[in-house]
Design a protein around this motif. Structure first.
Motif, short mmCIF file in Angstrom:
data_model
loop_
_atom_site.label_atom_id
_atom_site.label_comp_id
_atom_site.label_asym_id
_atom_site.label_seq_id
_atom_site.Cartn_x
_atom_site.Cartn_y
_atom_site.Cartn_z
N ASN A 248 14.12 -10.59 6.38
CA ASN A 248 15.11 -11.11 7.31
C ASN A 248 16.03 -10.03 7.85
OD1 ASN A 248 14.34 -13.89 6.69
ND2 ASN A 248 15.23 -13.44 4.70
N SER B 43 13.17 -12.68 1.17
CA SER B 43 13.27 -14.06 0.69
C SER B 43 11.89 -14.61 0.36
CB SER B 43 13.89 -14.97 1.77
OG SER B 43 15.17 -14.54 2.10
N ASN C 85 12.65 -19.39 1.19
CA ASN C 85 14.03 -19.44 1.70
C ASN C 85 15.09 -19.09 0.67
OD1 ASN C 85 13.33 -20.16 4.39
ND2 ASN C 85 12.94 -22.24 3.69
#
Length: 74
Positions: free
Chosen positions: A28, A40, A43
């Motif tokens: 990310n 990640s 999530n």
């Protein structure tokens, strides 16, 4: 260490998904300049990715953090 470009982030994500066999792994882009690129899985942030350039050679280091409270009972 220097910042990762959008291209590097995308290429790292493809490589790490293949390496770890995890299609839910994501790399990310930081929300603001100066913050770390996050790694990640499902999530959940599990670590950070850092870029290093030394004598023209580029490498990437992953720092994974696992909290003791997330480990199974002994």
């Amino acid at each position: 260490m220097s910042a990762l470009s959008a291209s590097e982030i995308a290429r790292l994500q493809v490589t790490l998904r293949r390496l770890f066999g995890s299609p839910t792994l994501t790399v990310n882009k930081p929300p603001r300049p100066g913050l770390s690129v996050e790694l990640s899985v499902n999530n959940e942030v599990v670590g950070t990715v850092h870029r290093d350039e030394d004598e023209g050679e580029v490498s990437y280091a992953i720092h994974v953090t696992i909290l003791e409270e997330d480990l199974p009972e002994a």
